[in-house]
Scaffold this motif. Structure first.
Motif, PDB file in Angstrom:
ATOM      1  N   UNK A  96     -20.598  -5.022 -23.460  1.00  0.00           N
ATOM      2  CA  UNK A  96     -19.998  -6.037 -22.657  1.00  0.00           C
ATOM      3  C   UNK A  96     -18.861  -6.613 -23.492  1.00  0.00           C
ATOM      4  N   UNK A  97     -18.568  -6.028 -24.455  1.00  0.00           N
ATOM      5  CA  UNK A  97     -17.367  -6.688 -25.550  1.00  0.00           C
ATOM      6  C   UNK A  97     -16.096  -6.678 -24.687  1.00  0.00           C
ATOM      7  N   UNK A  98     -15.160  -7.231 -25.072  1.00  0.00           N
ATOM      8  CA  UNK A  98     -13.951  -7.448 -24.472  1.00  0.00           C
ATOM      9  C   UNK A  98     -12.918  -6.818 -25.456  1.00  0.00           C
ATOM     10  N   UNK A  99     -12.902  -5.508 -25.667  1.00  0.00           N
ATOM     11  CA  UNK A  99     -12.142  -4.711 -26.579  1.00  0.00           C
ATOM     12  C   UNK A  99     -10.674  -5.238 -26.453  1.00  0.00           C
ATOM     13  N   UNK A 100     -10.101  -5.100 -25.077  1.00  0.00           N
ATOM     14  CA  UNK A 100      -8.908  -5.430 -25.209  1.00  0.00           C
ATOM     15  C   UNK A 100      -8.207  -6.746 -25.720  1.00  0.00           C
ATOM     16  N   UNK A 101      -9.460  -7.807 -25.744  1.00  0.00           N
ATOM     17  CA  UNK A 101      -9.056  -9.167 -26.283  1.00  0.00           C
ATOM     18  C   UNK A 101      -9.554  -9.378 -28.001  1.00  0.00           C
ATOM     19  N   UNK A 102      -9.864  -8.237 -28.559  1.00  0.00           N
ATOM     20  CA  UNK A 102     -10.500  -8.374 -29.626  1.00  0.00           C
ATOM     21  C   UNK A 102      -9.595  -8.965 -30.768  1.00  0.00           C
ATOM     22  N   UNK A 103      -8.340  -8.512 -30.834  1.00  0.00           N
ATOM     23  CA  UNK A 103      -7.344  -9.110 -31.924  1.00  0.00           C
ATOM     24  C   UNK A 103      -7.416 -10.523 -31.669  1.00  0.00           C
ATOM     25  N   UNK A 104      -6.821 -10.745 -30.266  1.00  0.00           N
ATOM     26  CA  UNK A 104      -6.612 -12.398 -30.274  1.00  0.00           C
ATOM     27  C   UNK A 104      -7.682 -13.122 -30.368  1.00  0.00           C
ATOM     28  N   UNK A 109     -10.643 -17.308 -33.561  1.00  0.00           N
ATOM     29  CA  UNK A 109     -11.964 -17.254 -34.387  1.00  0.00           C
ATOM     30  C   UNK A 109     -11.459 -17.930 -35.860  1.00  0.00           C
ATOM     31  N   UNK A 110     -10.627 -17.184 -36.501  1.00  0.00           N
ATOM     32  CA  UNK A 110     -10.077 -17.677 -37.874  1.00  0.00           C
ATOM     33  C   UNK A 110      -9.571 -18.804 -38.103  1.00  0.00           C
ATOM     34  N   UNK A 111      -8.552 -19.197 -36.725  1.00  0.00           N
ATOM     35  CA  UNK A 111      -8.230 -20.651 -36.584  1.00  0.00           C
ATOM     36  C   UNK A 111      -9.213 -21.755 -36.570  1.00  0.00           C
ATOM     37  N   UNK A 112     -10.180 -21.099 -35.513  1.00  0.00           N
ATOM     38  CA  UNK A 112     -11.107 -22.176 -35.363  1.00  0.00           C
ATOM     39  C   UNK A 112     -12.056 -22.557 -36.595  1.00  0.00           C
ATOM     40  N   UNK A 144      -6.113  -1.737 -35.480  1.00  0.00           N
ATOM     41  CA  UNK A 144      -6.394  -2.987 -34.984  1.00  0.00           C
ATOM     42  C   UNK A 144      -6.945  -4.044 -36.136  1.00  0.00           C
ATOM     43  N   UNK A 145      -7.617  -3.240 -37.227  1.00  0.00           N
ATOM     44  CA  UNK A 145      -8.025  -3.894 -38.398  1.00  0.00           C
ATOM     45  C   UNK A 145      -6.736  -4.067 -39.360  1.00  0.00           C
ATOM     46  N   UNK A 146      -5.916  -3.381 -39.219  1.00  0.00           N
ATOM     47  CA  UNK A 146      -4.697  -3.239 -40.104  1.00  0.00           C
ATOM     48  C   UNK A 146      -3.823  -4.451 -39.556  1.00  0.00           C
ATOM     49  N   UNK A 147      -3.779  -4.564 -38.393  1.00  0.00           N
ATOM     50  CA  UNK A 147      -2.839  -5.577 -37.658  1.00  0.00           C
ATOM     51  C   UNK A 147      -3.696  -6.900 -38.009  1.00  0.00           C
ATOM     52  N   UNK A 148      -5.086  -6.956 -37.699  1.00  0.00           N
ATOM     53  CA  UNK A 148      -5.512  -8.295 -38.301  1.00  0.00           C
ATOM     54  C   UNK A 148      -5.138  -8.479 -39.856  1.00  0.00           C
ATOM     55  N   UNK A 149      -5.454  -7.681 -40.468  1.00  0.00           N
ATOM     56  CA  UNK A 149      -5.137  -7.803 -42.036  1.00  0.00           C
ATOM     57  C   UNK A 149      -4.001  -8.072 -42.341  1.00  0.00           C
ATOM     58  N   UNK A 150      -2.869  -7.654 -41.900  1.00  0.00           N
ATOM     59  CA  UNK A 150      -1.523  -8.154 -41.843  1.00  0.00           C
ATOM     60  C   UNK A 150      -1.238  -9.559 -41.439  1.00  0.00           C
ATOM     61  N   UNK A 151      -1.726  -9.892 -40.359  1.00  0.00           N
ATOM     62  CA  UNK A 151      -1.447 -11.207 -39.696  1.00  0.00           C
ATOM     63  C   UNK A 151      -2.119 -12.211 -40.680  1.00  0.00           C
ATOM     64  N   UNK A 152      -3.288 -12.079 -41.160  1.00  0.00           N
ATOM     65  CA  UNK A 152      -4.050 -12.834 -42.078  1.00  0.00           C
ATOM     66  C   UNK A 152      -3.181 -13.081 -43.362  1.00  0.00           C
ATOM     67  N   UNK A 153      -3.144 -11.957 -43.741  1.00  0.00           N
ATOM     68  CA  UNK A 153      -2.454 -11.935 -45.154  1.00  0.00           C
ATOM     69  C   UNK A 153      -0.931 -12.834 -44.960  1.00  0.00           C
ATOM     70  N   UNK A 154      -0.353 -12.691 -43.985  1.00  0.00           N
ATOM     71  CA  UNK A 154       0.704 -13.710 -43.752  1.00  0.00           C
ATOM     72  C   UNK A 154       0.554 -15.158 -43.760  1.00  0.00           C
TER      73      UNK A 154
END
Length: 176
Positions: A96-104, A109-112, A144-154
């Motif tokens: 029941x995970x929402x894989x297509x929305x995982x990145x966002x 969640x990090x912002x929260x 997706x993890x690479x995109x998350x890591x890059x976004x957070x590093x920025x």
């Protein structure tokens, strides 16, 4: 303040994260665990991490997915999120995970979490350099993890990689 630490398995990134958070935060520390306790190996890793944190003044909460909706009991001086790789796997592959929305979902969640503390330390995984071929599902996870890591590093005030126990700063080294 946001600090992002990456590294391979058993690279010392968790120990660095705890040390860094404890150096910035004197009180009200939260360890936010994302690893679901499936099987003996997971239970052993969880026990090892609990032992590392013993006596360091951490409260512990578990959140396996849906970080943006997490209601914490109070505001913390510092939160250590351990770790982004597990959180992403939970968001992508759980029933029941929402894989297509995982990145966002994870970025929200990090912002929260940043609104719930003064200092947030995020531990993530470096899984991009082994050069092995993977199935499409795993490649999607890695990308997706690479995109998350890059976004957070920025976004981060400081970012570093733990390599064989040595912390290699990429940004904001004075905060590490």
């Amino acid at each position: 303040m946001l600090i992002v630490l990456s590294g391979g398995a058993a690279s010392g990134k968790s120990a660095h994260a705890e040390r860094i958070l404890c150096s910035h935060v004197r009180e009200a520390r939260l360890y936010l665990a994302t690893m679901e306790p499936y099987g003996a190996d997971a239970a052993a890793r969880i026990a090892r991490h609990r032992a590392f944190r013993a006596g360091k003044g951490f409260e512990t909460e578990e959140c396996f997915r849906g970080l943006a909706g997490l209601a914490l009991p109070k505001r913390y001086d510092g939160i250590l999120l351990e770790d982004l790789g597990n959180l992403l796997a939970n968001e992508l592959f759980a029933p029941y995970a929402a894989a297509e929305r995982a990145f966002d979902s994870i970025l929200a969640g990090i912002t929260h979490l940043q609104t719930c503390c003064e200092t947030l330390v995020v531990v993530t995984n470096e899984v991009f350099s082994d050069g092995l071929p993977y199935d499409a599902e795993t490649v999607g996870y890695i990308r997706t993890l690479a995109r998350l890591n890059a976004a957070l590093a920025m976004r981060a005030d400081a970012a570093a990689e733990s390599v064989c126990g040595i912390l290699v700063p990429a940004k904001g080294g004075e905060l590490l």
